[in-house]
Design a protein around this motif. Sequence first.
Motif, short mmCIF file in Angstrom:
data_model
loop_
_atom_site.label_atom_id
_atom_site.label_comp_id
_atom_site.label_asym_id
_atom_site.label_seq_id
_atom_site.Cartn_x
_atom_site.Cartn_y
_atom_site.Cartn_z
N VAL A 187 13.89 8.42 63.98
CA VAL A 187 12.76 8.76 64.85
C VAL A 187 11.62 7.79 64.58
N ASP B 55 6.73 11.43 65.46
CA ASP B 55 7.70 12.32 66.10
C ASP B 55 7.96 13.56 65.25
N SER B 56 8.73 14.46 65.85
CA SER B 56 9.16 15.67 65.16
C SER B 56 10.67 15.70 65.05
#
Length: 122
Positions: free
Chosen positions: A12, A16-17
């Motif tokens: 990612v 981001d998550s």
Amino acid sequence: QVQLVESGGGLVQAGDSLRLSCSASGRTSSRYVMGWFRQVVGKEREFVGHISWTTGIPYYGDSVKGRFTISGDTAKNTMYLQMKSLKPEDTGVYYCAVGLVEARSPNDFNYWGRGTQVTVSS
């Protein structure tokens, strides 16, 4: 014996998550504490956090406090790690572990998964 399988890792970008899961099977118990650790090659395994299966209360390491959330589904014997605002320094192999005490040391956890890689690019 307890078997642990992590999933949800990946690549990612910063900010981001990502959500990791840890599924437990075998001799599971409501007395267990389930924890998350992470490790980068050449460094010691770092405590991320844990959750008591008895109380449901999570506890976090200083480096992830306020960004990561640990939760558990006792019916599914699954623990989750919701990671937000990811940073490149969060990169590592994330391991799930089970023990009987609420501790920060890897030595206090008895069973381990094989880990899932999380890579955060800048």
